[in-house]
Structure formats: structure tokens, C-alpha cells
Design a protein around this motif. Structure first.
Motif, PDB file in Angstrom:
ATOM      1  N   ASN A 111      -2.158   6.772  -8.893  1.00 56.22           N
ATOM      2  CA  ASN A 111      -2.714   6.261  -7.652  1.00 56.22           C
ATOM      3  C   ASN A 111      -3.909   5.359  -7.932  1.00 56.22           C
ATOM      4  O   ASN A 111      -4.785   5.708  -8.721  1.00 56.22           O
ATOM      5  N   ARG A 112      -3.940   4.216  -7.280  1.00 59.98           N
ATOM      6  CA  ARG A 112      -4.982   3.217  -7.552  1.00 59.98           C
ATOM      7  C   ARG A 112      -6.369   3.648  -7.079  1.00 59.98           C
ATOM      8  O   ARG A 112      -7.357   3.034  -7.453  1.00 59.98           O
ATOM      9  N   ASN A 113      -6.446   4.694  -6.268  1.00 60.50           N
ATOM     10  CA  ASN A 113      -7.739   5.189  -5.785  1.00 60.50           C
ATOM     11  C   ASN A 113      -8.306   6.317  -6.638  1.00 60.50           C
ATOM     12  O   ASN A 113      -9.376   6.839  -6.338  1.00 60.50           O
ATOM     13  N   CYS A 139       5.265  -1.633 -11.560  1.00 61.06           N
ATOM     14  CA  CYS A 139       4.152  -1.700 -10.614  1.00 61.06           C
ATOM     15  C   CYS A 139       2.985  -2.523 -11.154  1.00 61.06           C
ATOM     16  O   CYS A 139       1.843  -2.365 -10.724  1.00 61.06           O
ATOM     17  N   THR A 179      -1.393   2.961  -2.913  1.00 58.95           N
ATOM     18  CA  THR A 179      -2.064   4.261  -2.883  1.00 58.95           C
ATOM     19  C   THR A 179      -1.208   5.361  -2.266  1.00 58.95           C
ATOM     20  O   THR A 179      -1.562   6.525  -2.344  1.00 58.95           O
ATOM     21  N   LYS A 195       0.829  -1.203   0.000  1.00 61.67           N
ATOM     22  CA  LYS A 195       0.000   0.000   0.000  1.00 61.67           C
ATOM     23  C   LYS A 195       0.864   1.253   0.000  1.00 61.67           C
ATOM     24  O   LYS A 195       0.495   2.276  -0.548  1.00 61.67           O
ATOM     25  N   TYR A 226       0.166  -4.921 -11.648  1.00 60.05           N
ATOM     26  CA  TYR A 226      -0.768  -5.594 -10.739  1.00 60.05           C
ATOM     27  C   TYR A 226      -0.531  -5.241  -9.268  1.00 60.05           C
ATOM     28  O   TYR A 226      -0.815  -6.050  -8.388  1.00 60.05           O
ATOM     29  N   ASP A 274      -2.342  -3.543  -7.160  1.00 57.39           N
ATOM     30  CA  ASP A 274      -3.673  -2.974  -7.051  1.00 57.39           C
ATOM     31  C   ASP A 274      -3.937  -2.202  -5.762  1.00 57.39           C
ATOM     32  O   ASP A 274      -4.901  -1.452  -5.683  1.00 57.39           O
ATOM     33  N   TYR A 275      -3.107  -2.382  -4.754  1.00 56.49           N
ATOM     34  CA  TYR A 275      -3.340  -1.759  -3.455  1.00 56.49           C
ATOM     35  C   TYR A 275      -2.485  -0.521  -3.221  1.00 56.49           C
ATOM     36  O   TYR A 275      -2.633   0.161  -2.213  1.00 56.49           O
TER      37      TYR A 275
END
Length: 186
Positions: free
Chosen positions: A168-170, A126, A133, A110, A128, A130-131
Motif C-alpha cells: 500500500n502506497r500509504n 503496478c 491505496t 486509487k 509508478y 503512486d496513488y
């Protein structure tokens, strides 16, 4: 595979050797091997003939960790499927210069810190993740910038392009920063 042994005479392991070793948690290295070492029972470092220190593997049950300062490169798939790893950091005196493609594939990291010495993030570094952030870039790093806590770029040096390396994944809405001249593979 859960256990792996490195014999005394082994000198080199190619990048990507540990791809899809989702259950590998234990590596033994012969005490007579001068090219490999295990750190904290979970990280395997390989010394090359040209004096590089390459992190080639992290036990798949590795928790949050700090990379040893003398590591100069993180190899492909070294942290793949480390599902208990949420944070990765580097000491202030880190010598890390590069991170290979898919080094953290399918990890649950994360938070990630970019040290001052890092120069290269290979395309797909980076993949996959997925977390991820939270990225922090050392203020002393002249190569990377994390813009608006959303966009990781590699700044153009001289005539080089400014490359977008991570988003950023979010993120929900995106406006590509105007300094970006190329979007990398991530």
C-alpha cells in the motif's frame, strides 16, 4: 499524437505500442476490421488468433471504468498516464487472467479490484502507481490475497513461492508477512 486510425487489414499490435502516448484520446477502427473494437469510445480490445481478448489501450482521458467481462489480458502501457482514472473494476463474470508489466504506469488509480479469474500479475504491473491505496481481492480468487489492507501477495501454488507483489502506497512502517518467500519488483 491525439488521434490514431486502425485500418481494415491490421491484425495485430505489439504490446507497448502506446507507451508515452500521453495525449492520445481518439482511436478510429475501420468498420471492416475484424480484429479490433472500441468499447465506450475509450477502450481498444484486440482479438488474437488463439481467441484471446486483449485490452491494448485506454484513452488517456478515461474516467473510472469497468473492464468488459470477455477481456482475458490487459497489455503493457494500456492505461499509462490515464490521469482521470481513479478506479478500475471488473464484473463478477470477468475472464481476465493476466495483467502485463507497466499496464497502469503513471495512472492515478486509487482503487483496484482483482477478479476471481486473475492468475498472473507480471512483475512491475503496478510500476509508478503512486496513488494506489485500496485493493479488493475477490473472495473467489485462489491466487491472490491482500493482507491487512497493506500487502498484496500471490499465494504459492504447490511448490511455488509466495510473492509480495504490492505494498500500500500509504504505508509508513512495514513488517513483511511471514508467508512471503520472495519480494517481487513493484
Amino acid at each position: 499524437i491525439v488521434h490514431f486510425s486502425i485500418p481494415a487489414n491490421l491484425k495485430f499490435i505489439e504490446e507497448g505500442w502506446c507507451r508515452s502516448t500521453n495525449s492520445l484520446i481518439d482511436i478510429d477502427i475501420s468498420s471492416q476490421n475484424q480484429y479490433f473494437q472500441v468499447i465506450n469510445g475509450s477502450l481498444v480490445i484486440m482479438s488474437t488468433d488463439d481467441n484471446e481478448k486483449v485490452l491494448i489501450f485506454a484513452s488517456r482521458n478515461t474516467n473510472d471504468c469497468e473492464i468488459p467481462s470477455y477481456v482475458t489480458k490487459i497489455a503493457s502501457y494500456s492505461f499509462e498516464n490515464t490521469t482521470s482514472l481513479y478506479s478500475l473494476s471488473f464484473p463478477d463474470d470477468s475472464k481476465l487472467r493476466s495483467i502485463s508489466q507497466k499496464a497502469f504506469q503513471f495512472s492515478k488509480i486509487k482503487k483496484f479490484t482483482i477478479p476471481s479469474t486473475l492468475q498472473y500479475l507480471e512483475e512491475g504491473w503496478c510500476s509508478y502507481m503512486d496513488y494506489l491505496t485500496d485493493i479488493e481481492v475477490s473472495p473467489k480468487n485462489v491466487f491472490f490475497e491482500y493482507i491487512d489492507n497493506k500487502y498484496l501477495i500471490r499465494k504459492g501454488q504447490n511448490d511455488e513461492e509466495t510473492i509480495l507483489l504490492f505494498v500500500n502506497r500509504n504505508i509508513i512502517d512495514s513488517i513483511i508477512p511471514s508467508c512471503v518467500t520472495r519480494i517481487g519488483s513493484f
